[in-house]
Design a protein around this motif. Structure first.
Motif, PDB file in Angstrom:
ATOM      1  N   GLU A   1       0.817  -1.206   0.000  1.00 39.36           N
ATOM      2  CA  GLU A   1       0.000   0.000   0.000  1.00 39.36           C
ATOM      3  C   GLU A   1       0.858   1.267   0.000  1.00 39.36           C
ATOM      4  O   GLU A   1       0.572   2.222  -0.742  1.00 39.36           O
ATOM      5  N   ASP A   2       1.922   1.268   0.794  1.00 41.35           N
ATOM      6  CA  ASP A   2       2.789   2.457   0.848  1.00 41.35           C
ATOM      7  C   ASP A   2       3.467   2.704  -0.492  1.00 41.35           C
ATOM      8  O   ASP A   2       3.569   3.857  -0.957  1.00 41.35           O
ATOM      9  N   GLU A   3       3.945   1.631  -1.132  1.00 42.22           N
ATOM     10  CA  GLU A   3       4.589   1.778  -2.444  1.00 42.22           C
ATOM     11  C   GLU A   3       3.584   2.272  -3.485  1.00 42.22           C
ATOM     12  O   GLU A   3       3.909   3.105  -4.329  1.00 42.22           O
ATOM     13  N   ALA A   4       2.351   1.751  -3.430  1.00 37.87           N
ATOM     14  CA  ALA A   4       1.312   2.144  -4.387  1.00 37.87           C
ATOM     15  C   ALA A   4       0.963   3.621  -4.230  1.00 37.87           C
ATOM     16  O   ALA A   4       0.806   4.345  -5.215  1.00 37.87           O
ATOM     17  N   LYS A   5       0.841   4.064  -2.987  1.00 36.62           N
ATOM     18  CA  LYS A   5       0.557   5.479  -2.738  1.00 36.62           C
ATOM     19  C   LYS A   5       1.693   6.361  -3.247  1.00 36.62           C
ATOM     20  O   LYS A   5       1.464   7.412  -3.861  1.00 36.62           O
TER      21      LYS A   5
ATOM     22  N   ALA B   1       1.532   9.077  -6.307  1.00 39.83           N
ATOM     23  CA  ALA B   1       1.824  10.485  -6.013  1.00 39.83           C
ATOM     24  C   ALA B   1       2.883  11.075  -6.941  1.00 39.83           C
ATOM     25  O   ALA B   1       2.959  12.301  -7.105  1.00 39.83           O
ATOM     26  N   LEU B   2       3.705  10.220  -7.565  1.00 39.12           N
ATOM     27  CA  LEU B   2       4.751  10.718  -8.459  1.00 39.12           C
ATOM     28  C   LEU B   2       4.182  11.315  -9.745  1.00 39.12           C
ATOM     29  O   LEU B   2       4.852  12.079 -10.430  1.00 39.12           O
ATOM     30  N   GLY B   3       2.939  10.936 -10.070  1.00 35.00           N
ATOM     31  CA  GLY B   3       2.282  11.552 -11.213  1.00 35.00           C
ATOM     32  C   GLY B   3       2.324  10.731 -12.493  1.00 35.00           C
ATOM     33  O   GLY B   3       2.938   9.655 -12.550  1.00 35.00           O
ATOM     34  N   PRO B   4       1.672  11.235 -13.559  1.00 40.53           N
ATOM     35  CA  PRO B   4       1.473  10.491 -14.806  1.00 40.53           C
ATOM     36  C   PRO B   4       2.752  10.016 -15.489  1.00 40.53           C
ATOM     37  O   PRO B   4       2.803   8.898 -15.999  1.00 40.53           O
TER      38      PRO B   4
END
Length: 476
Positions: free
Chosen positions: A315-319, A323-326
């Motif tokens: 979950e932390d990696e996915a978030k 958040a890094l963007g497209p």
């Protein structure tokens, strides 16, 4: 314009009269039960069989010179929170029945933010007829579904084209219709006369029930509190529903992470210069998987495709990745899918502005007792039963919820029903919620299961059937 069919009262179905034998058997059983003074098991009241109303061909609607006038004397005023697919569908179904409503949306306008990508209408293909939409202007029908290994080997194929090739006697099943979420939303809003009917820029703050069971509702509008009243509030405001939070709270049924991330993109076919593939005929859905990553590509419009890449991740990696963007999401997607043509070409040609990604969540199934405490409030769609995107059921269930609730209000609050005396919950909501939760429960479970098995070796099972079906056969 539409109004409800007078023969079926807008239900699309009619009840057959119970046979004399069935009625007599029930009467005898009930009399026997009464002799036990309540100690035995009460007989189940027989239900009449339903059949399609021929007058409206099952839609529940008839063409009309005008929509019915809102019946404020007999029907409750419905405050719909959320102008997504479920909220606009409920507004349309209320409009056809003369049920007064107001629809509120926290966004400032229709295009304020992305409302998702594409969706596939399955069970809801019939439901949209009950909303007055008999042909989708931007809908694309798929007739073929393929499953590949990363090398391009076909391990599964189904759909009308497959069935007709193998057996000319096989009847064509109902086709899936693919449509951009915003296109369907726009068609629903057009039924309402345009998006001016929506109270934009209204962020729900709270609501409370008065002594007469009506509701006082407060919104934040342009930095100021605005108050209004309604008889029923319906939360159609998505997986992070404000209505649900006020009604139930987040602690009881918190978001549940499904151990994977989804990256989505839209690619116009015109961007794929020099790519010649039968998979891009605007009538084929295909997916490719390796037991960990899985990409699903479907027609988005007649001249573009939508892709959905998913894979397990904490979950932390996915978030963090989201958040890094497209641009970062596109780079990650391309890195993980150096597979058979035309997958690398599609991802490379997709503009970063057409890419998004998010961790996948659902919630534990609602207990009807939690909703029972809600008095004059209820939930539909993702606010009630959020699910993963892997079975394509979220929008389908929201549309069915909306039509079901409007029909329940029309039935439970008809003239002489005295619903104001008995309360909207007893007259409408308890029965509606029981049907909704029972219908959607299997979809929530199957969608959660799909989040697991689509990223395992099960997806590579050789067989001409959807991947979940072969898993159920193994379990059986």
């Amino acid at each position: 314009m539409w109004t409800t069919c007078p023969e079926c009262q807008g239900r699309g179905k009619k009840s057959r009269r119970l046979s004399k034998k069935v009625r007599l058997n029930y009467q005898i059983a009930f009399e026997e039960f009464e002799k036990t003074q309540g100690n035995g098991t009460p007989p189940v009241r027989p239900k009449a069989n339903l059949y399609k109303c021929l007058n409206c061909n099952g839609s529940g609607l008839m063409e009309s010179a005008s929509f019915p006038e809102p019946d404020t004397e007999n029907f409750p005023h419905v405050a719909i929170i959320g102008a997504g697919i479920g909220g606009t569908a409920l507004a349309v179904a209320c409009l056809h029945r003369g049920i007064p409503f107001t629809i509120y949306e926290r966004d400032n306008n229709f295009s304020a933010r992305s409302q998702g990508y594409g969706l596939t209408l399955q069970q809801a293909s019939k439901a949209i007829e009950g909303l007055g939409i008999f042909s989708l202007k931007d809908g694309v029908v798929s007739t073929r579904h393929l499953v590949h290994t990363p090398e391009g080997k076909v391990v599964g194929e189904w759909g009308i084209r497959k069935w007709l090739q193998t057996d000319g006697k096989v009847a064509a099943k109902r086709s899936n219709v693919h449509i951009a979420r915003q296109s369907l939303r726009l068609e629903l809003l057009e039924q309402l006369g345009g998006d001016d009917v929506v109270q934009w820029g209204h962020q729900l703050v709270d609501f409370k029930e008065c002594e007469d069971e009506s509701l006082d509702i407060n919104f934040l509008v342009n930095g100021e509190i605005k108050s209004t009243k309604a008889d029923l509030i319906v939360g159609a405001d998505g997986i992070r529903s404000s209505v649900r939070k006020l009604l139930i709270g987040d602690d009881i049924t918190p978001l549940r992470y499904l151990d994977c991330i989804v990256i989505l993109g839209i690619c116009p076919l015109s961007a794929l210069e020099g790519v010649d593939s039968s998979l891009l005929d605007s009538a084929t859905v295909f997916q490719t998987a390796n037991g960990n990553e899985r990409i699903y590509i479907m027609p988005y419009t007649s001249d573009s495709v939508m892709w959905q890449l998913s894979f397990p991740m904490s979950e932390d990696e996915a978030k963090s990745l989201s958040a890094l963007g497209p641009s970062a999401l596109k780079e990650e997607a391309c890195r993980r899918t150096q597979w058979h043509d035309p997958i690398p070409q599609i991802l490379e040609a997709t503009l970063a502005t057409q890419i998004s990604g998010y961790p996948v969540y659902d919630r534990q199934l609602l207990d009807s007792e939690l909703l029972d405490k809600g008095g004059s409030s209820t939930l539909i769609g993702d606010a009630a039963h959020p699910m993963s995107p892997f079975k394509g059921q979220g929008a389908n269930q929201a549309l069915l919820d909306a039509l079901s609730l409007a029909r329940a209000i029309a039935k439970g609050c008809k003239p002489l029903s005295q619903w104001r005396k008995s309360g909207i919950r007893k007259s409408v909501l308890t029965e509606f919620e029981a049907e909704m939760l029972e219908r959607s429960a299997a979809k929530v479970r199957d969608s959660a299961d799909a989040a697991q098995f689509l990223h395992s070796d099960i997806v590579l099972h050789e067989g001409d059937e959807p991947r979940g079906r072969c898993l159920k056969k193994k379990e059986a």
